[in-house]
Design a protein around this motif. Structure first.
Motif, PDB file in Angstrom:
ATOM      1  N   PRO A   6       0.836  -1.212   0.000  1.00  0.00           N
ATOM      2  CA  PRO A   6       0.000   0.000   0.000  1.00  0.00           C
ATOM      3  C   PRO A   6       0.870   1.261   0.000  1.00  0.00           C
ATOM      4  O   PRO A   6       2.065   1.224   0.303  1.00  0.00           O
ATOM      5  CB  PRO A   6      -0.783  -0.109   1.323  1.00  0.00           C
ATOM      6  CG  PRO A   6      -0.610  -1.516   1.785  1.00  0.00           C
ATOM      7  CD  PRO A   6       0.701  -1.977   1.252  1.00  0.00           C
ATOM      8  N   TYR A   7       0.239   2.382  -0.308  1.00  0.00           N
ATOM      9  CA  TYR A   7       0.859   3.692  -0.098  1.00  0.00           C
ATOM     10  C   TYR A   7       0.795   3.955   1.403  1.00  0.00           C
ATOM     11  O   TYR A   7      -0.276   3.885   2.009  1.00  0.00           O
ATOM     12  CB  TYR A   7       0.111   4.764  -0.868  1.00  0.00           C
ATOM     13  CG  TYR A   7       0.736   6.147  -0.785  1.00  0.00           C
ATOM     14  CD1 TYR A   7       1.718   6.538  -1.686  1.00  0.00           C
ATOM     15  CD2 TYR A   7       0.349   7.048   0.202  1.00  0.00           C
ATOM     16  CE1 TYR A   7       2.306   7.791  -1.608  1.00  0.00           C
ATOM     17  CE2 TYR A   7       0.928   8.311   0.293  1.00  0.00           C
ATOM     18  CZ  TYR A   7       1.902   8.675  -0.624  1.00  0.00           C
ATOM     19  OH  TYR A   7       2.479   9.914  -0.545  1.00  0.00           O
ATOM     20  N   THR A   9       1.443   6.247   4.821  1.00  0.00           N
ATOM     21  CA  THR A   9       1.593   7.575   5.404  1.00  0.00           C
ATOM     22  C   THR A   9       1.764   7.448   6.907  1.00  0.00           C
ATOM     23  O   THR A   9       0.934   6.842   7.588  1.00  0.00           O
ATOM     24  CB  THR A   9       0.377   8.463   5.103  1.00  0.00           C
ATOM     25  OG1 THR A   9       0.229   8.604   3.681  1.00  0.00           O
ATOM     26  CG2 THR A   9       0.541   9.846   5.719  1.00  0.00           C
ATOM     27  N   GLU A  49      -9.649   8.549   6.033  1.00  0.00           N
ATOM     28  CA  GLU A  49      -9.164   8.645   4.657  1.00  0.00           C
ATOM     29  C   GLU A  49      -8.325   7.445   4.233  1.00  0.00           C
ATOM     30  O   GLU A  49      -7.869   7.378   3.087  1.00  0.00           O
ATOM     31  CB  GLU A  49      -8.351   9.936   4.487  1.00  0.00           C
ATOM     32  CG  GLU A  49      -9.169  11.200   4.752  1.00  0.00           C
ATOM     33  CD  GLU A  49      -8.319  12.464   4.752  1.00  0.00           C
ATOM     34  OE1 GLU A  49      -7.106  12.352   4.443  1.00  0.00           O
ATOM     35  OE2 GLU A  49      -8.852  13.537   5.063  1.00  0.00           O
ATOM     36  N   PHE A  50      -8.101   6.497   5.157  1.00  0.00           N
ATOM     37  CA  PHE A  50      -7.239   5.355   4.869  1.00  0.00           C
ATOM     38  C   PHE A  50      -8.015   4.049   4.959  1.00  0.00           C
ATOM     39  O   PHE A  50      -9.000   3.941   5.683  1.00  0.00           O
ATOM     40  CB  PHE A  50      -6.056   5.340   5.838  1.00  0.00           C
ATOM     41  CG  PHE A  50      -5.081   6.461   5.602  1.00  0.00           C
ATOM     42  CD1 PHE A  50      -3.973   6.269   4.803  1.00  0.00           C
ATOM     43  CD2 PHE A  50      -5.300   7.715   6.158  1.00  0.00           C
ATOM     44  CE1 PHE A  50      -3.087   7.305   4.560  1.00  0.00           C
ATOM     45  CE2 PHE A  50      -4.419   8.762   5.922  1.00  0.00           C
ATOM     46  CZ  PHE A  50      -3.307   8.550   5.117  1.00  0.00           C
ATOM     47  N   ASP A  51      -7.530   3.059   4.210  1.00  0.00           N
ATOM     48  CA  ASP A  51      -8.146   1.730   4.264  1.00  0.00           C
ATOM     49  C   ASP A  51      -7.804   1.015   5.564  1.00  0.00           C
ATOM     50  O   ASP A  51      -8.601   0.216   6.062  1.00  0.00           O
ATOM     51  CB  ASP A  51      -7.662   0.873   3.080  1.00  0.00           C
ATOM     52  CG  ASP A  51      -7.978   1.500   1.740  1.00  0.00           C
ATOM     53  OD1 ASP A  51      -9.132   1.936   1.556  1.00  0.00           O
ATOM     54  OD2 ASP A  51      -7.065   1.586   0.894  1.00  0.00           O
ATOM     55  N   LYS A 147      -5.132  -0.353   0.041  1.00  0.00           N
ATOM     56  CA  LYS A 147      -4.271   0.408  -0.858  1.00  0.00           C
ATOM     57  C   LYS A 147      -3.619   1.609  -0.176  1.00  0.00           C
ATOM     58  O   LYS A 147      -2.571   2.075  -0.613  1.00  0.00           O
ATOM     59  CB  LYS A 147      -5.077   0.894  -2.061  1.00  0.00           C
ATOM     60  CG  LYS A 147      -5.660  -0.233  -2.903  1.00  0.00           C
ATOM     61  CD  LYS A 147      -6.477   0.321  -4.064  1.00  0.00           C
ATOM     62  CE  LYS A 147      -7.062  -0.816  -4.898  1.00  0.00           C
ATOM     63  NZ  LYS A 147      -7.886  -0.283  -6.029  1.00  0.00           N
ATOM     64  N   ARG A 148      -4.247   2.117   0.873  1.00  0.00           N
ATOM     65  CA  ARG A 148      -3.723   3.270   1.604  1.00  0.00           C
ATOM     66  C   ARG A 148      -3.636   2.897   3.081  1.00  0.00           C
ATOM     67  O   ARG A 148      -4.637   2.587   3.718  1.00  0.00           O
ATOM     68  CB  ARG A 148      -4.617   4.495   1.413  1.00  0.00           C
ATOM     69  CG  ARG A 148      -4.528   5.075   0.010  1.00  0.00           C
ATOM     70  CD  ARG A 148      -5.554   6.191  -0.193  1.00  0.00           C
ATOM     71  NE  ARG A 148      -5.447   7.232   0.827  1.00  0.00           N
ATOM     72  CZ  ARG A 148      -4.558   8.219   0.793  1.00  0.00           C
ATOM     73  NH1 ARG A 148      -3.692   8.300  -0.188  1.00  0.00           N
ATOM     74  NH2 ARG A 148      -4.545   9.133   1.745  1.00  0.00           N
TER      75      ARG A 148
END
Length: 227
Positions: A6-7, A9, A49-51, A147-148
């Motif tokens: 995943p991306y 953060t 905002e994240f999975d 994905k995030r």
């Protein structure tokens, strides 16, 4: 970033001098109590905002984190906890039913502890022999549609992810206080780099104020001397 992970953060609150808590072994919730309500809502909004959201098992043992969105509208992310030996307590808040949870263990994890986690309703992923293999873990998370990925800590996990070049973006919430202390945990732990050519660079991509807190954002640059 590659298609096999995943991306990622990293989002963390820390004091002006980069500390995460008052003393080693104490919960980071202590200094989180210094965050004003606007910045707390900002953090919870980011979670939506994240999975998925991930912290290390030691953070769970010390903080007993919940890792859900409770302050704004929006869903809570899947909770991901790497724990090689499956030693997180069965009564941990992340094993409640407020959001789905994935506990990532090694094949050497105690089968009874793994079963206790499964009985709490969590999904268990086996990735690695004696320790959690981060590459396998990331591949497994992608297969589950993640994905995030947001990472909130702790310092050891963050270091391992940076060492594997797996953190893409950083968002820091600066708490306007100073704590000090030679052994007080800071944002990134682990052994650190050995020479200047191993430092990891960042590029400032934004800065703004939320409530009484400065927010800074960075892209991470994995190259010699951070250039």
């Amino acid at each position: 970033m590659s298609a096999s992970r995943p991306y990622v953060t990293l989002i963390s609150e820390m004091t002006v001098d980069g500390k995460l808590t008052l003393k080693r072994g104490l919960s980071s919730k202590i200094i989180m109590g210094l965050m004003d309500m606007e910045s707390q809502r900002f953090l919870h909004k980011k979670r939506t905002e994240f999975d998925a959201i991930m912290v290390g098992s030691n953070t769970i043992k010390i903080d007993n984190s919940i890792l859900t969105n409770r302050l704004v509208e929006g869903r809570s992310p899947v909770r991901v906890i790497p724990c090689s030996d499956a030693s997180i307590p069965p009564e941990s808040n992340v094993l409640n039913h407020d959001a789905p949870t994935i506990v990532v263990v090694s094949s050497k994890a105690d089968v009874n502890k793994v079963q206790a986690i499964r009985e709490k309703g969590a999904d268990v992923m086996v990735c690695g022999d004696s320790h959690v293999d981060l590459d396998l873990m990331m591949e497994g998370l992608v297969k589950k549609g993640i994905k995030r990925l947001m990472v909130e800590g702790g310092p050891t996990l963050i270091w391992l992810l940076i060492k594997k070049q797996m953190i893409d973006h950083i968002i820091l919430i600066q708490i306007p206080y100073i704590i000090g202390g030679d052994s007080t945990p800071s944002l990134v732990g682990g052994p650190g780099v050995d020479s200047i050519d191993q430092v990891v660079g960042t590029e400032l991509t934004g800065f703004y104020k939320v409530g009484n807190h400065l927010i800074t954002e960075y892209d991470v640059i994995y190259s010699p001397n951070g250039k």
